[in-house]
Structures are given as C-alpha cells and as structure tokens.
Design an enzyme around this catalytic site. Sequence first.
Site, PDB file in Angstrom:
ATOM      1  N   LYS A 101       0.863  -1.186   0.000  1.00  0.00           N
ATOM      2  CA  LYS A 101       0.000   0.000   0.000  1.00  0.00           C
ATOM      3  C   LYS A 101       0.891   1.225   0.000  1.00  0.00           C
ATOM      4  O   LYS A 101       2.030   1.165   0.479  1.00  0.00           O
ATOM      5  CB  LYS A 101      -0.873   0.016   1.260  1.00  0.00           C
ATOM      6  CG  LYS A 101      -2.142   0.807   1.100  1.00  0.00           C
ATOM      7  CD  LYS A 101      -3.255  -0.054   0.543  1.00  0.00           C
ATOM      8  CE  LYS A 101      -4.488   0.733   0.193  1.00  0.00           C
ATOM      9  NZ  LYS A 101      -5.622  -0.173  -0.103  1.00  0.00           N
TER      10      LYS A 101
ATOM     11  N   ASP B 279      -6.990   4.162  -4.573  1.00  0.00           N
ATOM     12  CA  ASP B 279      -7.663   4.013  -3.279  1.00  0.00           C
ATOM     13  C   ASP B 279      -8.304   5.386  -3.041  1.00  0.00           C
ATOM     14  O   ASP B 279      -8.520   6.128  -4.011  1.00  0.00           O
ATOM     15  CB  ASP B 279      -6.646   3.631  -2.183  1.00  0.00           C
ATOM     16  CG  ASP B 279      -7.307   3.098  -0.911  1.00  0.00           C
ATOM     17  OD1 ASP B 279      -7.665   1.910  -0.881  1.00  0.00           O
ATOM     18  OD2 ASP B 279      -7.493   3.867   0.059  1.00  0.00           O
TER      19      ASP B 279
HETATM   20  N1  GLU Z   1      -7.384   0.058  -2.967  1.00  0.00           N
HETATM   21  C1  GLU Z   1      -8.112  -1.130  -3.313  1.00  0.00           C
HETATM   22  C2  GLU Z   1      -8.146  -2.060  -2.121  1.00  0.00           C
HETATM   23  O1  GLU Z   1      -8.192  -1.594  -0.993  1.00  0.00           O
HETATM   24  C3  GLU Z   1      -7.622  -1.755  -4.612  1.00  0.00           C
HETATM   25  C4  GLU Z   1      -6.200  -2.171  -4.654  1.00  0.00           C
HETATM   26  C5  GLU Z   1      -5.726  -2.669  -6.032  1.00  0.00           C
HETATM   27  O2  GLU Z   1      -6.527  -2.762  -6.940  1.00  0.00           O
HETATM   28  O3  GLU Z   1      -4.534  -2.947  -6.121  1.00  0.00           O
HETATM   29  O4  GLU Z   1      -8.175  -3.253  -2.220  1.00  0.00           O
END
Ligand code: GLU
Length: 450
Positions: A110, A150
């Site tokens: 992340k 996100d």
């Molecule tokens: N931010 C999204 C999540 O919390 C998607 C992450 C992604 O597609 O890599 O899963």
Amino acid sequence: MSNLPSEPEFEQAYKGLENSSLFEKNPEYKTALKVVSIPERVIQFRVVWEDDNGVLQVNNGYRVQYNSALGPYKGGLRFHPTVNLSILKFLGFEQIFKNALTGLNMGGGKGGADFEPKGKSDNEIRRFCDSFMRELCKHIGAETDVPAGDIGVGGREVGYLFGTYKRQRNKWEGMVTGKGGNWGGSLIRPEATGYGLVYYVEQMLKYAGKGNFSGKRVAISGSGNVAQYAALKCIELGATVVSLSDSKGSLIAEGDAGFKPEDVEAIADIKLARQPLTAYEHKGAFKYIEGARPWVHVGKVDVALPSATQNEVSEDEAKTLVSNGCLFIAEGSNMGCTQEAIDVFEAERKEKGGEAIWYAPGKASNCGGVAVSGLEMAQNSQRISWTREEVDERLKLIMKEAFENGLNTAKEYVEAKEGELPSLVAGSNIAGFVKVVQAMHDQGDWWESM
Ligand code: GLU
C-alpha cells in the site's frame, strides 16, 4: 515488545488477527505472525510540487512493500491528509490477506501521500502525481510492485502516474492497475469493488436463507467509487438504497423511493469535481444531515455496507443497527468497523444463531477491486482484453470462492453451536493468513525453531 512509535490503526488490524483461534490450535504460526507483521520494505520519500500560484508545496510520499510471498506487491495508493505510516501499514497488512483470498498471485502493499486532493485544480493534481511518480518509479514495476487507486486516487490520477512512469523508465508495462479502458485497463475495474461487495452479500443472503437483494433496504456510507457502484448494483437488483455520505455529512432518502441511478450518477460527477455532497441539487428527495454518518439515521434496514473509510462504524452505531433489525453488514471500506462494533456483531451472531446479524470483514467482502486488478495484470501480460461479460463472470466466481473459503475455514477452525452462522471474520482471517504463511514457509521466510 515492539519499540515502534504508537501505530493505532496498524495495531488494531494486527490484534484482529492475533486474537484468532488459529494460534491456540497451531502455536507454530505465532512465529509466522511475528515475521509477516513486519513489512519486507518501507519506502518514504519527499514530494515537492508547485501549486497554481507558483508556490512550492511539499508532502510525504510512501510505499509499504509488505509481502511478496504470493506475487508482486499489490495494493492501492491513498492521497488523503490523514495518510501516515500507521494507516498505510494497517492497509498494507490487510491487503496481504485480502489478496490471498482472491485466489490470484498477488503479494500485498500500500502507498500514498498526506496530500489533500480536495480543492485542487486538475493541473495541481497532475503536477503532484508527476512528482510523486518520479520517485516511486524507481521502486515499482509489473514484476515487482503494482499500485492502483484508493481514496483520492481514481482513473485520472492513475493516468498521470502511468504517464510519468512510462516517460521516466521508457517502458510501457502494466505497472499500475485501474488504467483507462483504451490503454490497457480492464473493463469492470472501476465497478469491481462495489459490484464485488454486492455479489459477496448475495452469497451471504442465500446461505442464510434470506433470499436476494430484491425488496431489501440498504444503507451505504461513502460516495466514492466503492459506494457509487455498490449503490448502482443494489438498485439494479431491486433493492432500495437509503443513504450515501461523505466526510462532511449524510444524504438520507425521504419516503420509500431511495436513490435512483440518476442520483448516483449526478453524485459521481460532483465527486469527480472534488466537491462535497451539499453541491447536489436534489429538489427535496433527501434529507442532509451535517457532520453525521448514516447509521443511526436510516431507520430499519436489512443490509449495511460501510464504504467510506476505516473505523466508520462505532460500538453505539453497531448497537443501533442491530436494534433496528439490520441482518447483514459487509465492509466495502478497509477496516470499516471498529473492533468494538465487530464485537457487538459477533456476540449477536453467537447468541441468536441463524436470525442474528452476520458481519463480513473488508478483506473478504471488498476483495473484488483488487481481484479485477489481478485480472487486469493477467490481460496486460497476455496483451489482450477480455469482454465485460467475461470479467464480470470471473469477478462473481472470485467473490463466491472468497465467501466459501471464509465460511468453510470458520467451520473447520471455530467451534460453533448448532444453527449458528459461521464467523466470516474468523474464517477469512485464518484462510488468508494460512495461505500466505505457508508460502512463506516454503520459501524459507520462517521455520519452526527447535
Ligand atoms: N485500494 C483497493 C483495495 O483496498 C484496490 C487495490 C488494487 O486494486 O490494487 O483493495
């Protein structure tokens, strides 16, 4: 004992896993938990950019490369003033196990920045993304680490981030997901988290013998990408959506009509322009409650879908949802419920058996977004695009399997009374964790000490 500075959100996510009954049955996994809870790598960097007045601005940028046992690091980027290492570590930690539950080959990561997109012009957003990626591009790639969106990062930001990567590295590769449809993005990726959440709840409804979405009243929080598409899918399936919200307040539907698709679409446009919900001219069909989340204002609902941000359902709000007869709560957000709220739902579930509220944690119920990101990576590798129908079918199957995986793991590991609904939070935590740490064991990342 850790000598880390206080990381409340991360500690909350860690404790949620540590309290699992798995460690009583399999104490050797305690070593694995110790290892998996430390990120493989954390990158922190400076982001300097120029605002529209020519004034220098500076922010903190981060990428937490948490775990690569199952595949390249994978997870979104969050641009929000609250972003710090505790927030990104909790999100990255959850992401590891979420990605495992999709059944696809993705590690967990992340990133983001303490940047406030609200009130910024498109040019400011572009300059910020460009500066952010000039550093991040040194640390990521299609085989290494694949970010996505996100909170605060959508299709527009992904485009700018991709462009800077391509220019800096001289490479066109699938190093980010959520790309534009005509340059490598997957169909259904924008819809995937919201749709997947609804597909997951369909499984819950069916298993609990409560039919389908038709005729159900659904409370949703948030008004970003997840909330928008969850609402549209609920409406399509015949449910009444009674609320949406943002950080400033909630819109509650008056009467029985609920939100119509045109309301959701108009709100999507407002959000794309980075404006508050108060900018929606709805001609009296809704009540706006300033400074409040929807839960205690929606009255009787069957389903609640927190889809805004972490810790957006408190203990008291959980009690109100329960006393108002809500039977299903599934997180579209990551760690949407506080631990106290989860304790309320789980105690109810145990006490009341099949008639109780049934809670699904985000790492299972919102895994559809990253799952379609995984499908985007697969399409990029093959240099082909699948049809809408094909992606949607795969998404449905992944959500069904994520549900069944959590359910069956709960049946295996958690003692339950006759007629009790299995704990999806315990089952999903254990299923994701065991898959990851087994791979780490095979790869020599931890071993049983003599
Ligand atoms: N931010 C999204 C999540 O919390 C998607 C992450 C992604 O597609 O890599 O899963």
